[in-house]
Enzyme design. Structure first.
Site, PDB file in Angstrom:
ATOM      1  N   ASN A  11       0.871  -1.177   0.000  1.00  0.00           N
ATOM      2  CA  ASN A  11       0.000   0.000   0.000  1.00  0.00           C
ATOM      3  C   ASN A  11       0.906   1.223   0.000  1.00  0.00           C
ATOM      4  O   ASN A  11       1.513   1.545   1.022  1.00  0.00           O
ATOM      5  CB  ASN A  11      -0.888  -0.035   1.257  1.00  0.00           C
ATOM      6  CG  ASN A  11      -1.725   1.223   1.409  1.00  0.00           C
ATOM      7  OD1 ASN A  11      -1.772   2.056   0.501  1.00  0.00           O
ATOM      8  ND2 ASN A  11      -2.376   1.368   2.549  1.00  0.00           N
ATOM      9  N   LYS A  13       0.052   4.200  -0.186  1.00  0.00           N
ATOM     10  CA  LYS A  13      -0.603   5.369   0.435  1.00  0.00           C
ATOM     11  C   LYS A  13      -0.419   6.588  -0.477  1.00  0.00           C
ATOM     12  O   LYS A  13      -0.374   6.424  -1.691  1.00  0.00           O
ATOM     13  CB  LYS A  13      -0.055   5.576   1.849  1.00  0.00           C
ATOM     14  CG  LYS A  13      -0.138   4.277   2.680  1.00  0.00           C
ATOM     15  CD  LYS A  13       0.112   4.457   4.139  1.00  0.00           C
ATOM     16  CE  LYS A  13      -0.034   3.099   4.833  1.00  0.00           C
ATOM     17  NZ  LYS A  13       0.083   3.176   6.275  1.00  0.00           N
ATOM     18  N   HIS A  98      -9.391   1.255   5.144  1.00  0.00           N
ATOM     19  CA  HIS A  98      -8.106   1.440   5.825  1.00  0.00           C
ATOM     20  C   HIS A  98      -8.303   2.403   6.999  1.00  0.00           C
ATOM     21  O   HIS A  98      -9.074   3.358   6.895  1.00  0.00           O
ATOM     22  CB  HIS A  98      -7.066   1.985   4.851  1.00  0.00           C
ATOM     23  CG  HIS A  98      -5.676   1.920   5.406  1.00  0.00           C
ATOM     24  ND1 HIS A  98      -5.216   2.832   6.333  1.00  0.00           N
ATOM     25  CD2 HIS A  98      -4.679   1.034   5.210  1.00  0.00           C
ATOM     26  CE1 HIS A  98      -3.971   2.494   6.667  1.00  0.00           C
ATOM     27  NE2 HIS A  98      -3.628   1.413   5.997  1.00  0.00           N
ATOM     28  N   GLU A 100      -6.612   4.735   8.037  1.00  0.00           N
ATOM     29  CA  GLU A 100      -6.340   6.139   7.738  1.00  0.00           C
ATOM     30  C   GLU A 100      -7.557   6.798   7.086  1.00  0.00           C
ATOM     31  O   GLU A 100      -7.825   7.986   7.301  1.00  0.00           O
ATOM     32  CB  GLU A 100      -5.089   6.241   6.841  1.00  0.00           C
ATOM     33  CG  GLU A 100      -3.830   5.994   7.666  1.00  0.00           C
ATOM     34  CD  GLU A 100      -2.661   5.419   6.897  1.00  0.00           C
ATOM     35  OE1 GLU A 100      -2.678   5.441   5.654  1.00  0.00           O
ATOM     36  OE2 GLU A 100      -1.724   4.926   7.556  1.00  0.00           O
ATOM     37  N   GLU A 168      -5.076  -4.856  10.694  1.00  0.00           N
ATOM     38  CA  GLU A 168      -4.043  -3.840  10.872  1.00  0.00           C
ATOM     39  C   GLU A 168      -4.297  -3.089  12.180  1.00  0.00           C
ATOM     40  O   GLU A 168      -5.109  -2.151  12.212  1.00  0.00           O
ATOM     41  CB  GLU A 168      -4.064  -2.833   9.712  1.00  0.00           C
ATOM     42  CG  GLU A 168      -3.774  -3.430   8.362  1.00  0.00           C
ATOM     43  CD  GLU A 168      -3.202  -2.387   7.401  1.00  0.00           C
ATOM     44  OE1 GLU A 168      -2.139  -2.658   6.835  1.00  0.00           O
ATOM     45  OE2 GLU A 168      -3.802  -1.309   7.233  1.00  0.00           O
ATOM     46  N   GLY A 174       2.964   2.297  10.804  1.00  0.00           N
ATOM     47  CA  GLY A 174       3.952   3.365  10.680  1.00  0.00           C
ATOM     48  C   GLY A 174       4.715   3.668  11.954  1.00  0.00           C
ATOM     49  O   GLY A 174       5.394   4.695  12.048  1.00  0.00           O
TER      50      GLY A 174
HETATM   51  P1  13P Z   1       3.272   0.378   7.590  1.00  0.00           P
HETATM   52  O1  13P Z   1       3.755  -0.924   6.984  1.00  0.00           O
HETATM   53  O2  13P Z   1       4.006   1.560   7.064  1.00  0.00           O
HETATM   54  O3  13P Z   1       3.200   0.297   9.073  1.00  0.00           O
HETATM   55  O4  13P Z   1       1.758   0.572   7.062  1.00  0.00           O
HETATM   56  C1  13P Z   1       0.872  -0.477   7.179  1.00  0.00           C
HETATM   57  C2  13P Z   1      -0.359  -0.129   6.448  1.00  0.00           C
HETATM   58  O5  13P Z   1      -1.094   0.736   6.860  1.00  0.00           O
HETATM   59  C3  13P Z   1      -0.648  -0.851   5.210  1.00  0.00           C
HETATM   60  O6  13P Z   1      -1.937  -0.604   4.765  1.00  0.00           O
END
Ligand code: 13P
Length: 251
Positions: A11, A13, A98, A100, A168, A174
């Site tokens: 991903n 992002k 997600h 976010e 997740e 992150g």
């Molecule tokens: P990270 O691998 O950067 O922690 O992000 C995970 C994520 O949100 C994948 O969708």
């Protein structure tokens, strides 16, 4: 424990300009010159690069996915992108729900479920994200929160179509932190049990459950070996071909 073929999805992002396709070229080289990957490999770039990833990835088996989709097929929704548009651009997957997007755009479970339905309607496989916050885990609510998200975010259509669940934990995204292997195993077993409960053993045992949240080259091997972890959803480490390839190779 399961015979589900693993899947590793990157991903990106809100990262990636056209020059980032160099990483895709490098990943394709690694995938085609190294040992054949034991996982389905998916890259979900920003919408602007979906078509390029789909085209460029084809020869090396890299599949493309979107990071979100609107519930409608078309219409007056400035700035949004529909599942049909993603499919038209060559995507085969769409991440929905997600954390976010749940946080930044106030997306609810009901909206996530509608997006998953829209993705299925367009012929995409939705990657439906669930996960608890740190406060919820500290309060001992991680499993119940995730269970409620599963009930409301996964459409009934998942009984007849292919969907993927991504666990997740919000606090692991992150941050460089991950749950313990035991905690991951426990959560994935709980998700599996609920999928079997809802969709029956034949279907429930075939739905991939990905782990996401600080999945890195250093921890991929042990996390991806946990029962009921059928692959990973990778954020930061998917931006560099070498790191992403190391995670894919850890399957
Ligand atoms: P990270 O691998 O950067 O922690 O992000 C995970 C994520 O949100 C994948 O969708």
């Amino acid at each position: 424990m399961t015979t589900i073929s693993p899947l590793i999805a990157g991903n990106w992002k809100m990262n990636g300009l056209s020059q980032s396709l160099d990483e895709l070229t490098e990943l394709a080289q690694l995938l085609t010159t190294g040992e054949a990957p034991r996982a389905v490999v998916v890259v979900c770039p920003p919408a602007t690069l979906v078509a390029a990833v789909a085209t460029q990835g084809a020869s090396s088996g890299i599949l493309a996915g979107g990071q979100d989709c609107h519930v409608n097929a078309s219409g007056a929704h400035t700035g949004d992108i529909s599942a049909y548009m993603l499919a038209d651009a060559g995507a085969q997957f769409a991440i929905v729900g997600h954390s976010e997007r749940r946080a930044d755009h106030g997306e609810t479970d009901d909206q996530v479920r509608a997006k998953a339905e829209a993705a299925i309607g367009a012929g995409l496989k939705p990657i439906i994200c669930v996960g608890e916050t740190e406060a919820q885990r500290d309060a001992g609510q991680a499993e119940s929160i995730v269970a409620a998200q599963l009930v409301s975010s996964i459409p009934d259509a998942a009984g007849l179509h292919e969907v993927i669940v991504a666990y997740e934990p919000v606090w692991a995204i992150g941050t460089g932190r991950t749950p313990s292997n035991d905690d991951i195993a426990q959560m994935h077993a709980s998700i599996r049990a609920r999928l079997v409960d809802r969709f029956g053993a034949d279907k429930g045992n075939t739905i991939r459950i990905l782990y996401g949240g600080s999945l890195k080259p250093v921890n991929a091997r042990e996390i991806l070996a946990i029962d009921n972890v059928n692959g990973g959803l990778v954020g930061g480490a998917s931006l560099l071909a070498k790191d992403f390839y190391t995670i894919i190779s850890a399957v």
